[in-house]
Design a protein around this motif. Structure first.
Motif, PDB file in Angstrom:
ATOM      1  N   LEU A 117       0.832  -1.201   0.000  1.00 33.87           N
ATOM      2  CA  LEU A 117       0.000   0.000   0.000  1.00 33.87           C
ATOM      3  C   LEU A 117       0.867   1.252   0.000  1.00 33.87           C
ATOM      4  O   LEU A 117       0.542   2.242  -0.680  1.00 33.87           O
ATOM      5  N   ARG A 118       1.971   1.229   0.732  1.00 32.18           N
ATOM      6  CA  ARG A 118       2.874   2.385   0.748  1.00 32.18           C
ATOM      7  C   ARG A 118       3.337   2.725  -0.666  1.00 32.18           C
ATOM      8  O   ARG A 118       3.306   3.889  -1.090  1.00 32.18           O
ATOM      9  N   LEU A 119       3.763   1.706  -1.400  1.00 33.55           N
ATOM     10  CA  LEU A 119       4.265   1.929  -2.751  1.00 33.55           C
ATOM     11  C   LEU A 119       3.170   2.421  -3.689  1.00 33.55           C
ATOM     12  O   LEU A 119       3.386   3.345  -4.479  1.00 33.55           O
ATOM     13  N   ALA A 120       1.993   1.810  -3.586  1.00 34.72           N
ATOM     14  CA  ALA A 120       0.895   2.216  -4.466  1.00 34.72           C
ATOM     15  C   ALA A 120       0.390   3.617  -4.132  1.00 34.72           C
ATOM     16  O   ALA A 120       0.176   4.446  -5.018  1.00 34.72           O
ATOM     17  N   TRP A 121       0.208   3.875  -2.854  1.00 32.33           N
ATOM     18  CA  TRP A 121      -0.344   5.171  -2.444  1.00 32.33           C
ATOM     19  C   TRP A 121       0.610   6.330  -2.712  1.00 32.33           C
ATOM     20  O   TRP A 121       0.190   7.413  -3.081  1.00 32.33           O
ATOM     21  N   SER A 122       1.897   6.111  -2.552  1.00 31.10           N
ATOM     22  CA  SER A 122       2.862   7.196  -2.745  1.00 31.10           C
ATOM     23  C   SER A 122       2.796   7.765  -4.153  1.00 31.10           C
ATOM     24  O   SER A 122       3.080   8.951  -4.365  1.00 31.10           O
ATOM     25  N   ALA A 123       2.428   6.922  -5.108  1.00 31.54           N
ATOM     26  CA  ALA A 123       2.359   7.353  -6.508  1.00 31.54           C
ATOM     27  C   ALA A 123       0.946   7.723  -6.946  1.00 31.54           C
ATOM     28  O   ALA A 123       0.707   7.992  -8.126  1.00 31.54           O
ATOM     29  N   ASP A 124      -0.001   7.778  -6.021  1.00 28.64           N
ATOM     30  CA  ASP A 124      -1.396   8.024  -6.378  1.00 28.64           C
ATOM     31  C   ASP A 124      -1.619   9.503  -6.722  1.00 28.64           C
ATOM     32  O   ASP A 124      -1.076  10.388  -6.062  1.00 28.64           O
ATOM     33  N   PRO A 125      -2.431   9.782  -7.735  1.00 28.27           N
ATOM     34  CA  PRO A 125      -2.692  11.182  -8.080  1.00 28.27           C
ATOM     35  C   PRO A 125      -3.532  11.946  -7.063  1.00 28.27           C
ATOM     36  O   PRO A 125      -3.519  13.180  -7.054  1.00 28.27           O
ATOM     37  N   ASP A 126      -4.271  11.231  -6.204  1.00 25.26           N
ATOM     38  CA  ASP A 126      -5.055  11.889  -5.158  1.00 25.26           C
ATOM     39  C   ASP A 126      -4.101  12.298  -4.038  1.00 25.26           C
ATOM     40  O   ASP A 126      -3.463  11.447  -3.420  1.00 25.26           O
ATOM     41  N   PRO A 127      -3.971  13.602  -3.743  1.00 24.56           N
ATOM     42  CA  PRO A 127      -2.985  14.023  -2.740  1.00 24.56           C
ATOM     43  C   PRO A 127      -3.236  13.468  -1.348  1.00 24.56           C
ATOM     44  O   PRO A 127      -2.284  13.247  -0.595  1.00 24.56           O
ATOM     45  N   ALA A 128      -4.495  13.237  -0.991  1.00 26.82           N
ATOM     46  CA  ALA A 128      -4.776  12.660   0.329  1.00 26.82           C
ATOM     47  C   ALA A 128      -4.283  11.220   0.404  1.00 26.82           C
ATOM     48  O   ALA A 128      -3.762  10.775   1.434  1.00 26.82           O
ATOM     49  N   VAL A 129      -4.441  10.484  -0.690  1.00 28.51           N
ATOM     50  CA  VAL A 129      -3.949   9.100  -0.743  1.00 28.51           C
ATOM     51  C   VAL A 129      -2.423   9.101  -0.753  1.00 28.51           C
ATOM     52  O   VAL A 129      -1.772   8.322  -0.032  1.00 28.51           O
ATOM     53  N   ALA A 130      -1.831   9.991  -1.556  1.00 32.45           N
ATOM     54  CA  ALA A 130      -0.370  10.081  -1.601  1.00 32.45           C
ATOM     55  C   ALA A 130       0.198  10.442  -0.235  1.00 32.45           C
ATOM     56  O   ALA A 130       1.269   9.960   0.156  1.00 32.45           O
ATOM     57  N   ALA A 131      -0.524  11.279   0.518  1.00 31.24           N
ATOM     58  CA  ALA A 131      -0.071  11.650   1.863  1.00 31.24           C
ATOM     59  C   ALA A 131       0.048  10.420   2.747  1.00 31.24           C
ATOM     60  O   ALA A 131       0.983  10.312   3.559  1.00 31.24           O
ATOM     61  N   ALA A 132      -0.888   9.486   2.611  1.00 31.96           N
ATOM     62  CA  ALA A 132      -0.811   8.250   3.397  1.00 31.96           C
ATOM     63  C   ALA A 132       0.428   7.452   3.013  1.00 31.96           C
ATOM     64  O   ALA A 132       1.099   6.872   3.875  1.00 31.96           O
ATOM     65  N   GLY A 133       0.744   7.422   1.720  1.00 32.47           N
ATOM     66  CA  GLY A 133       1.950   6.739   1.280  1.00 32.47           C
ATOM     67  C   GLY A 133       3.202   7.360   1.871  1.00 32.47           C
ATOM     68  O   GLY A 133       4.118   6.649   2.312  1.00 32.47           O
ATOM     69  N   TRP A 134       3.235   8.681   1.918  1.00 34.14           N
ATOM     70  CA  TRP A 134       4.396   9.365   2.489  1.00 34.14           C
ATOM     71  C   TRP A 134       4.471   9.173   4.005  1.00 34.14           C
ATOM     72  O   TRP A 134       5.558   9.086   4.582  1.00 34.14           O
ATOM     73  N   ALA A 135       3.324   9.093   4.662  1.00 33.72           N
ATOM     74  CA  ALA A 135       3.324   8.820   6.103  1.00 33.72           C
ATOM     75  C   ALA A 135       3.918   7.441   6.383  1.00 33.72           C
ATOM     76  O   ALA A 135       4.703   7.262   7.329  1.00 33.72           O
ATOM     77  N   LEU A 136       3.569   6.462   5.564  1.00 29.80           N
ATOM     78  CA  LEU A 136       4.133   5.125   5.722  1.00 29.80           C
ATOM     79  C   LEU A 136       5.626   5.116   5.389  1.00 29.80           C
ATOM     80  O   LEU A 136       6.406   4.383   6.008  1.00 29.80           O
ATOM     81  N   THR A 137       6.023   5.945   4.427  1.00 28.47           N
ATOM     82  CA  THR A 137       7.437   6.039   4.080  1.00 28.47           C
ATOM     83  C   THR A 137       8.234   6.637   5.238  1.00 28.47           C
ATOM     84  O   THR A 137       9.337   6.167   5.573  1.00 28.47           O
ATOM     85  N   ALA A 138       7.695   7.676   5.867  1.00 30.77           N
ATOM     86  CA  ALA A 138       8.368   8.275   7.026  1.00 30.77           C
ATOM     87  C   ALA A 138       8.547   7.248   8.136  1.00 30.77           C
ATOM     88  O   ALA A 138       9.587   7.219   8.816  1.00 30.77           O
ATOM     89  N   GLU A 139       7.555   6.393   8.314  1.00 28.12           N
ATOM     90  CA  GLU A 139       7.652   5.324   9.312  1.00 28.12           C
ATOM     91  C   GLU A 139       8.797   4.379   8.973  1.00 28.12           C
ATOM     92  O   GLU A 139       9.582   3.984   9.841  1.00 28.12           O
TER      93      GLU A 139
END
Length: 230
Positions: A117-139
């Motif tokens: 999910l981190r990988l998929a969300w980080s590249a998502d065009p929806d900024p709210a979804v991408a934010a979740a990807g970046w939050a998981l990346t920070a973790e």
């Protein structure tokens, strides 16, 4: 794991209890942060503690679409019980900041599909979804950085953070700070990016709290770590 829960709790009973916890002052404060509910979070946690883990009840509460009910659902669910597609759908339905944050932090981070999910969300065009990807990346930057391209992450942050929508910008800034705090070899570059972009430089910070401005945040956290180590 068996669900150690009282039996027979219905959605209607829980919704009635949540309605009884409604506090106009709490709603006023919450709505300033984009959260449309009026339940004090301490009382919400107390209710969750009493209900214990009830996965099916959690799913039914989520389906109501009510913000307080969804927050409660995230507290009483079993994070590992959700499927990949189910979590993806839940994130896209998470309308308010608190639901979004709790879903990522309390559920997705503990789920076996978190990396996919981190990988998929980080590249998502929806900024709210991408934010979740970046939050998981920070973790991952903080806890399990093996395999991450930290220099590449800094490249993306440097190119995109300044113009990102608020929630995505906040998540990217958090990742920037974590890279600077946890990885000394990238610290100077992380601080330099923060200084050039000036993202959250003027963010109002309460006395005794650390500014989210990355150069200040990084410097302060490294200072604290050095103090603990000495």
């Amino acid at each position: 794991m068996a669900e150690t829960t009282p039996t027979g709790t219905t959605v209607a009973e829980v919704m009635a209890e949540l309605a009884g916890l409604e506090d106009p002052r709490a709603r006023e404060v919450n709505e300033k942060h984009g959260d449309d509910h009026g339940v004090n979070l301490g009382r919400l946690r107390a209710l969750a503690k009493r209900l214990k883990t009830q996965q099916e009840l959690a799913r039914r509460l989520w389906e109501t679409g009510d913000t307080a009910a969804r927050l409660l659902a995230l507290l009483i669910c079993r994070p590992k019980a959700f499927g990949h597609d189910e979590l993806d759908a839940m994130l896209r339905e998470a309308r308010t900041p608190k639901v979004h944050d709790w879903l990522v932090n309390y559920v997705v981070k503990k789920n076996p599909h978190s990396e996919e999910l981190r990988l998929a969300w980080s590249a998502d065009p929806d900024p709210a979804v991408a934010a979740a990807g970046w939050a998981l990346t920070a973790e991952r930057v903080s806890r399990k950085p093996e395999g991450l391209d930290l220099a590449g992450l800094l490249d993306v942050i440097e190119a995109e953070m300044k113009g990102a929508p608020d929630r995505l910008q906040w998540a990217m800034n958090n990742c920037l700070a974590q890279i600077g705090i946890e990885h000394a070899e990238h610290r100077a570059r992380a601080i330099g990016i923060g200084e050039r972009l000036e993202v959250l430089k003027d963010y109002p910070t309460s006395p005794g709290c650390t500014s989210p401005f990355a150069p200040v945040w990084i410097t302060e956290m490294v200072r604290r770590q050095s103090g603990r180590a000495s």
